[in-house]
Design a protein around this motif. Structure first.
Motif: not given
Lengths: 585, 131
Positions: B67-68, B64, B61-62, A209-215, A544, B76, B74, A7
């Motif tokens: 999360a940034t 939170r 992270p996904e 596989l969601r991106a960080p913050g993509m709750t 992103l 995947v 890293g 990522r």
């Protein structure tokens, strides 16, 4: 060949201009400059979700054209009461294959495998689907199933002729001999496994596989709908596949599961089929709900009204859809009428919430009547007609009166034609992202009006003739001038729909012959797929944006706009229309 | 992962509830069993995800809100960029289904393609690559 994908480690900074997509200097880890095979070898070996999504989309649109051609022949046959354009058996084969091709090979695969394959990883910020090779296998099974079904036209006796629902005992080896019915069963097995693998892939991709913050509650509604569709696929399709295995055993191995002679129960097939078949209606519909839910806020220049309401409505529809299967069986006299009637009527509540939310989103918005928006509005209107007439059919006394008449055909076709309008809303909306080219708005609007008016001209006479008592699945009908007149109008509507499809083909050819670059985000849309280039690079993203709401690209592109909180829907200043839109207006 | 598990569990509980109502009211076995299956298909993965969430001891992270991008940086996974084996496997399945209609001799190419695809894909996986 394997790519180790990382990522991005840094965020694009809002207000500092758009990132330079596709620039190798911005690649983080994975090979965004992909040098794989090309041509036919690329088509055969690619595991890229975008290539597979395009394969699915193009194949399913070809199936739509084939299924549509069958429909045109059916409508030509019904123009006069005693027409002899086709024989009775050919007519039976035509309506069977029309329904089968449209339901099994077009509407579902287009949505839950075509556009979903292309868009879900992009919308959640993933480099690909979770299981890329399983994804490719899904497509090959789907293509194999499609070929298998159409092979029925080339065998002695022709294709299956027992209707797309394949009711026992019409499907027995005595009543339906020959290779055609077996090919129908085989095709459904192949496409069924294809759907199951697609469902597994969708759920795994969205969960892992969601991106960080993509709750979950920041996911785009289209992705939400695809998650719920994936769950429904896993609940429903294995039941149909099991039923098909039983049916094949009845036909060839001497079992009598659905045959009275050996102690079997023909009605069991209907239970099995509709336990798949009614969730299937929502497996078909939910993706298109998702598509128009992306289109309407974008062209209303507003956030979606009632995001969480939409999510819970989707989940409620999915839950209820598993408890309504026998409303297709009211007239058998062997089902629990109050239970299925109550459950069916309840579905109107979450569906109504969705319709009010779409209207609420448009309300007070700065509406842009692009082709995609027109198609989405056409979807809402047509689906409302199909939905309301569906409420009639959920009431046993009304169902007894209209069962197996053209009223049911009209209701069903209002629903599926609404889905077709939704499909074109999605195509016009995402075509620039997928190809990097704009479709022509003039051709698109001409297509919309022909398709929308044609749909109503096609279905409204069928409602009336159905209430007059005209039965479905009849190649000829009594020589009644009123019925003939209504059938003529319906056939005119079907012809208009056919011509509208030709306009779309012309539009696509035009887009390739005289390409107009689309840019990364021609609609000023708000979800993550619009952050990357058009078309996106291999493994999708070179960087992103920070994800702090369900509209991360809007937040990125409009850092001075009011922050979006759940339930807090402020109308931001509408942006100037992009140059591409102006060029096509 | 907690929200995912809650969604699946709620769906499972709903299917279980309407299954009990339906079977208790109508005594129809076919539908009752299918609703039981739906109940299990909600509960089994739902509980698995709940167990997995508790075992992993925190949010990814996904999951939170704050999360940034750096939090998720890293590797995947290893993704196959191309593979011929899905096509070969799909072709094998195609021939096997045709064998149901046109004769068992079609099982020869069908099973042959199927086995070669399984061996090929397995070998490819050993060199690295997602399923």
């Amino acid at each position: 060949m394997t790519d180790l994908i990382e990522r991005p480690s840094t965020e694009a900074v809002p207000g500092h201009g758009a990132p330079t997509h596709g620039d190798d200097d911005h690649a983080h880890g994975g090979d965004h400059e992909h040098h794989g095979p090309s041509g036919i070898l690329k088509w055969l070996t690619s595991t890229d979700h975008k290539v597979i999504g395009i394969n699915y989309t193009v194949t399913s649109i070809v199936m739509m054209v084939i299924g549509g051609a069958f429909a045109e022949v059916i409508r030509a046959q019904l123009v006069s009461p005693t027409n002899t354009l086709v024989t009775f058996q050919q007519y039976n084969q035509l309506f069977t294959m029309h329904g089968s091709v449209m339901i099994y090979l077009f509407v579902g695969p287009f949505a839950f495998a075509g556009l979903a394959n292309y868009l879900v990883p992009l919308q959640v910020g993933a480099p690909d689907m979770a299981f890329p090779r399983l994804n490719a296998l899904s497509y090959w099974l789907y293509l194999s199933g499609s070929i298998t079904m159409l092979l029925g036209f080339f065998v002695t006796g022709g294709p299956a002729a027992f209707g797309w629902v394949g009711y026992a005992p019409l499907t027995s080896a005595i009543n339906a001999p020959g290779a055609g019915p077996d090919l129908w069963i085989g095709a459904l097995m192949l496409t069924g496994f294809s759907a199951i693998f697609s469902g597994v892939n969708l759920i795994a991709t969205i969960f892992y596989l969601r991106a960080p913050g993509m709750t979950l509650f920041r996911m785009p509604i289209f992705t939400w709908n695809m998650l719920v569709t994936g769950i429904l696929i896993l609940l429903a399709f294995p039941v149909l596949t099991a039923g098909l295995v039983m049916l094949y055993c009845d036909r060839h191995f001497g079992t009598h599961i659905f045959e009275v002679q050996g102690g079997g129960v023909p009605l069991l097939w209907q239970h099995i089929f509709w336990f798949w078949g009614h969730p299937e209606v929502y497996i078909l519909a939910l993706p298109f709900f998702g598509m128009v839910t992306e289109v309407i806020p974008t062209f209303s220049r507003k956030p979606l009204f009632g995001y969480k309401g939409m999510v819970f409505a989707t989940l409620t529809i999915a839950a209820l859809s598993l408890g309504v299967w026998a409303h297709h069986m009211f007239t058998t006299g062997a089902v629990l009428l109050p239970f299925f009637s109550i459950m069916s009527l309840l579905i109107a509540v979450p569906t109504g919430i969705k319709i009010f939310n779409w209207i609420g989103t448009m309300w007070g918005g700065n509406l842009v009547f692009s082709t995609a928006m027109l198609m989405a509005i056409g979807f809402v209107v047509t689906f409302l007609i199909g939905g309301i007439t569906g409420i009639y059919l959920a009431s046993p006394p009304l169902d007894f009166f209209t069962h197996d008449t053209y009223f049911v055909i009209a209701h069903f076709h209002s629903v599926v034609m609404a889905l077709t309008l939704g499909a074109f809303a999605g195509i016009y909306f995402w075509f620039p992202k997928i190809t990097g080219k704009m479709l022509h708005e003039g051709w698109g609007k001409a297509q919309f009006w022909l398709l929308f008016i044609g749909t109503q001209v096609f279905t409204v006479p069928l409602y009336i003739v159905g209430l007059h008592g005209m039965p479905r699945r009849m190649a000829v009908y009594p020589n009644n001038p009123s019925w003939q007149n209504l059938n003529e109008w319906s056939s005119v509507g079907a012809l208009m729909i056919g011509i509208s499809t030709l306009l779309f083909v012309v539009n696509v050819i035009q887009a390739y012959r005289k390409p107009i670059p689309a840019g990364d985000n021609p609609w000023d849309a708000s979800t993550l797929e619009w952050f990357t280039s058009s078309p996106p690079p291999h493994h999708n993203f070179v960087s992103l944006p920070p994800i702090r709401s369900e509209r991360p690209v809007w937040d990125y592109n409009h850092p001075d706009a009011p922050a979006l909180a759940h339930g807090h829907h402020e109308t931001a200043t509408p942006p100037a229309a992009p140059a591409e839109q102006e060029a096509h207006a | 992962m907690k929200q995912e598990s809650v969604i699946l569990l709620l769906l499972g509980v709903f299917f279980g509830f309407i299954g009990v109502v339906y079977w208790g009211w109508g005594h129809e076995d076919g539908g009752g069993i299918m609703l039981l299956g739906a109940f299990l298909l909600g509960m089994l993965p739902g509980f698995y995800y709940l167990w997995w969430y508790r075992k992993s001891g925190g949010n990814r992270p996904e999951d939170r809100d704050d999360a940034t991008v750096a939090d998720g940086a890293g590797v995947v996974d290893a993704f196959p960029s191309t593979s011929i084996w899905p096509f070969v496997l799909g072709s094998g399945c195609f021939f096997i289904v045709l064998a149901l209609t046109f004769g068992t001799w079609l099982l020869v190419p069908g099973v042959g393609l199927l086995l070669s695809a399984l061996i090929g894909a397995t070998a490819e996986s050993r060199r690295g690559g997602n399923v």
